[in-house]
Design a protein around this motif. Sequence first.
Motif, short mmCIF file in Angstrom:
data_model
loop_
_atom_site.label_atom_id
_atom_site.label_comp_id
_atom_site.label_asym_id
_atom_site.label_seq_id
_atom_site.Cartn_x
_atom_site.Cartn_y
_atom_site.Cartn_z
N ALA A 1 0.04 6.10 3.69
CA ALA A 1 -0.89 5.01 3.98
C ALA A 1 -1.04 4.77 5.49
O ALA A 1 -2.15 4.72 6.01
N ARG B 1 -8.86 -8.38 1.85
CA ARG B 1 -9.98 -8.26 2.78
C ARG B 1 -10.64 -9.60 3.09
O ARG B 1 -11.26 -9.77 4.13
N THR C 1 -8.99 6.06 7.82
CA THR C 1 -9.04 4.83 7.04
C THR C 1 -8.24 5.03 5.75
O THR C 1 -8.15 6.15 5.24
N TYR C 2 -7.61 3.98 5.27
CA TYR C 2 -6.89 4.05 4.00
C TYR C 2 -7.52 3.03 3.06
O TYR C 2 -7.38 1.82 3.26
N LYS C 3 -8.28 3.53 2.12
CA LYS C 3 -8.99 2.66 1.18
C LYS C 3 -9.75 1.55 1.92
O LYS C 3 -9.72 0.38 1.53
N GLY C 4 -10.36 1.93 3.01
CA GLY C 4 -11.19 0.97 3.75
C GLY C 4 -10.43 0.14 4.77
O GLY C 4 -11.02 -0.65 5.50
N ARG D 1 1.76 4.77 -2.80
CA ARG D 1 2.17 4.93 -4.19
C ARG D 1 3.65 4.62 -4.42
O ARG D 1 4.00 3.83 -5.31
N ASN E 1 -3.02 7.39 7.54
CA ASN E 1 -4.45 7.27 7.28
C ASN E 1 -5.05 6.03 7.95
O ASN E 1 -6.14 6.09 8.51
N ASP F 1 -3.73 -8.20 -4.12
CA ASP F 1 -4.16 -6.81 -4.09
C ASP F 1 -5.11 -6.56 -2.92
O ASP F 1 -5.52 -7.48 -2.21
N LEU F 2 -5.41 -5.29 -2.73
CA LEU F 2 -6.16 -4.86 -1.56
C LEU F 2 -7.50 -5.59 -1.44
O LEU F 2 -7.88 -6.04 -0.35
N LEU G 1 0.83 -1.22 0.00
CA LEU G 1 0.00 0.00 0.00
C LEU G 1 0.86 1.26 0.00
O LEU G 1 1.89 1.32 0.68
#
Lengths: 565, 565
Positions: free
Chosen positions: B315, B294, B323-326, B265, B318, B289-290, B263
């Motif tokens: 990342a 999950r 939250t970072y992308k959930g 960039r 957050n 991947d993310l 996670l």
Amino acid sequence: MGRDILCVQVFTVGKIEIIPLGGIGEFGMNCMGIRFGDEMIIVDAGMGFPEETPFGVDISIPNFDFLEEYRDDLTAIILTHGHEDHVGALAYILKKFNVPVYGSRFTLALAEKRLEEFRMLDDVLMHRVEAGQKIKVGVFEVEFIHASHSLVDCFSLAINTPVGTLIHTGDYKIDDTPVIGEPYDLKSLGRVGDEGVLALLCDSTNATVPGRTPSERAVIPAFEEIFEQAEGRIIVATFSSSIHRLQIVIDIAHQFGRKLCVLGRSMQRNVEVAEEQGLLKIPYGTMIDLGDSRALDDDEIVYLVTGSQGENRAALWNMATSTYKGIEVDKGDTVILSARIIPGNEKSISRLIGHLYKRGANIIEEKRRLVHVSGHASQEDIKIMVETSRPKFVVPIHGEYRMLFRQKEFIKNHVAGYDDDNIVLIENGDVLEIDQFAAKVVDKHEFNKTFIDEESMGEIEYDVIRERKKLAYGGAISLVVTVEKGTHELIGEPQVTFQGVAHIDPTNGFSDQARKAVAEAIGEMKREHILDRSFFKETLRIYLKRFVQKELGTKPVIVTTVVEV
Amino acid sequence: MGRDILCVQVFTVGKIEIIPLGGIGEFGMNCMGIRFGDEMIIVDAGMGFPEETPFGVDISIPNFDFLEEYRDDLTAIILTHGHEDHVGALAYILKKFNVPVYGSRFTLALAEKRLEEFRMLDDVLMHRVEAGQKIKVGVFEVEFIHASHSLVDCFSLAINTPVGTLIHTGDYKIDDTPVIGEPYDLKSLGRVGDEGVLALLCDSTNATVPGRTPSERAVIPAFEEIFEQAEGRIIVATFSSSIHRLQIVIDIAHQFGRKLCVLGRSMQRNVEVAEEQGLLKIPYGTMIDLGDSRALDDDEIVYLVTGSQGENRAALWNMATSTYKGIEVDKGDTVILSARIIPGNEKSISRLIGHLYKRGANIIEEKRRLVHVSGHASQEDIKIMVETSRPKFVVPIHGEYRMLFRQKEFIKNHVAGYDDDNIVLIENGDVLEIDQFAAKVVDKHEFNKTFIDEESMGEIEYDVIRERKKLAYGGAISLVVTVEKGTHELIGEPQVTFQGVAHIDPTNGFSDQARKAVAEAIGEMKREHILDRSFFKETLRIYLKRFVQKELGTKPVIVTTVVEV
């Protein structure tokens, strides 16, 4: 819940409220309200050093506004000791809530110097108290327990309330052999412990540090060695409030036949106050002034100076980079940095050391020699504190959340009988309710710090800081458009003035372009939009903003003035 | 002094000039000119992170303007490795001086990603070189020596010149057991040493650290233990450029049957480049991947994230604060901070840790467990470097003056044959002349860094920063005065607008006061002063400035516009 202390035995119902206004979850600004029924005392009123200094902010203080709802309850301010992060906001709280202040002789002497600057001294009631003394403040009885710390004349507080006794440690270390005064008064602490302690509010500053904090005396051997070896001048930089350290430097200077010259305003003030009070013992003839120091040989002098944190205007920085009242650091000088690095100051201290090396000085850093010890309790000191007072609840105070957490973790793992139920982590603005059975956060005030500009001694509002940040980031453009009253016909050309706007080259004619663009935009606007004054103004602002962003790639603040004639 | 390499044997007269453009006396912005006769190569073109970020500055780069006088001499840019402080200014120097660039495969891959953002890739000549290779650039012959560091595919340079050989260490540590690639190539270094080395330009970053720097491998046992014990999710934060570290995390994740999700960039970009080049070996199916992450149980996943320095938009920050992308840090997570604290970041890292504790995470810091090692040479590595290359002169590079000085002090005291005469301290902008007999600074260029606003990729001038600092400190007032053309009679009321000005309360009518005060001042001015346009404007500015200072105690920037109608 009566005001009579006799009620203590009668009412054991009711709860104590602990309301931190600062110092919990951050460094500095230590201040805490303790409330029972309709009575509230405040412990300490400290200031902090915020990161907003580029925006005209000098210090931060707790936001005392939220005490407004307790105005009628406030009965006293109790000071644990005289460090700025415990007394630096005293004038500001007293301006709003003028209640009596209690503190040790030395603490009050330091506090009074500050109140004098505010011309408030005559309006404030100050009560001097001594270690071992007990005072009654309404329903509370406060016992002052002698505490050892890097400063002198410090207290822990045993606060007897109708619900039970609270101990507020203040700042402390368990120093068995301090340079000035007595060791930490564990005997009194133990007696209070025997009588039963409801909650211990315990300093967390060094809760991440294993072991015991060394005694203030521990730096003496290194100082002696350095003085033994030094052939040139010796310059000692330390915190002006580290009174034990100052005494050590004075003693060793005397021992090695050197005279001592004190440089830097706060250092001179503290030495003066501490000597007046008989706390610092300065052998006759040891202290000399700057003029006399110049006449001495290099091996006959010690300069005791401010600036251990690389502060840009302090004595040591000036001595290292240019000159301080004619004194410069030179080849052969020994500079002792007898202080810790306060987080955030790493870069400026490193720069200071670079300058000192360039001047050819020999530098003694605390990382390499034992020339500094902390004034705060390490983990094993905390253990002694908890085991001696044996409180029902522990509430870590003084420190960032990380330190509070680590104190909890340490006590849980190293002192029997403590776990998640009786070590309570709180934050600024929380209302922690404690009784015999439980300690829990029942309310949260919105927590804000107040920014102070010391020159005007006034508060700087958050909105002002927000606007300053925008100005800092992109600069400002002033746009002035003149129109005819009534018709709103454009008269002449719009005028633009730039402040701190990037990528404008005097040769690139950007002003002209901007002027023309605004004039054209007005030409294209609908008449009813031009006639609506505030709409017109805002449209111009947005138009110019977009134009600048497109042409220059920057986002200045745009201030539009419409002149109607 | 011909361009032919044959001349090496013939001309031993002449001198080499070493001209550091950055990185000496400060961290970052590493860049150095090396000149013989009318030929000059540049080693590295790095960027720095200046303190001026509140003023719209993103990065700093060396001031390449002063290379203008050497424009015709420039023949090449040689890159030692791909860290931002060595290649981050490449696009900016190439925009001004488009000369060929030499670097390792991985270094160029990272550099090309940046040049792509500037759309410069097609216009630049990039030469890929390998360890052991020698290239000729005019009068210089450069041998690339494999160096170990926290990054991979790094070089020290042996630069053969008509006067003798220079060694530029780049960033290095003497790692006998790196995770990826070979140990430091001491054999080649020794051979160059045998042939004779005139000067060693040697990394000082860790010159204050005693002993040897541990191998990159040294962190494996701690990682294994932590993975062994962790029952929940594991989150590893490290520098995205620490490729050895990434490999270790990948390997251990695989070993413990966990999947890895990357996670942030820069982390994703570096993993991608390093894998493409076969430097990172990622076992099949390990990387997910993310979305897929999950679906896994907590003990089946490792997140490899950016944000080890507490950066506000990374990342980890957050994940810890919102939250970072959930994905959010949660109770039971183990967070490994596998990075050092870069000076200046102490406060933000401490805040990050506070947030992580609040979320209930278990935090592993490098202070308490061996989860990070430095990529730079400690004192004993420096000793190996000096003893293997046996240079006539040592020139400490890469670091603040303090580190340069400490390298000199260490070598003097611990390596035979070196003293004040052959260890030379220089600073940015110096011209150091070296021949067989002496190394001395013969000239000083004025040294300035250049501030860059990354959004516009443009330079921000010092004057602009100076104005922004003033705006930040006190805010701004726009004063507009309308007068009749010719007579300069005041028309209507002056207008004032405030931005970031403190102590103005909407209820205190200060605007009215200021307007009236300005109008009165104009009323009292002499006619000839009113008629002199610029004098009039400046007088108004000074008048309002004094009025504001007296009434509010603040010093805003005052922008005056006079409208004539």
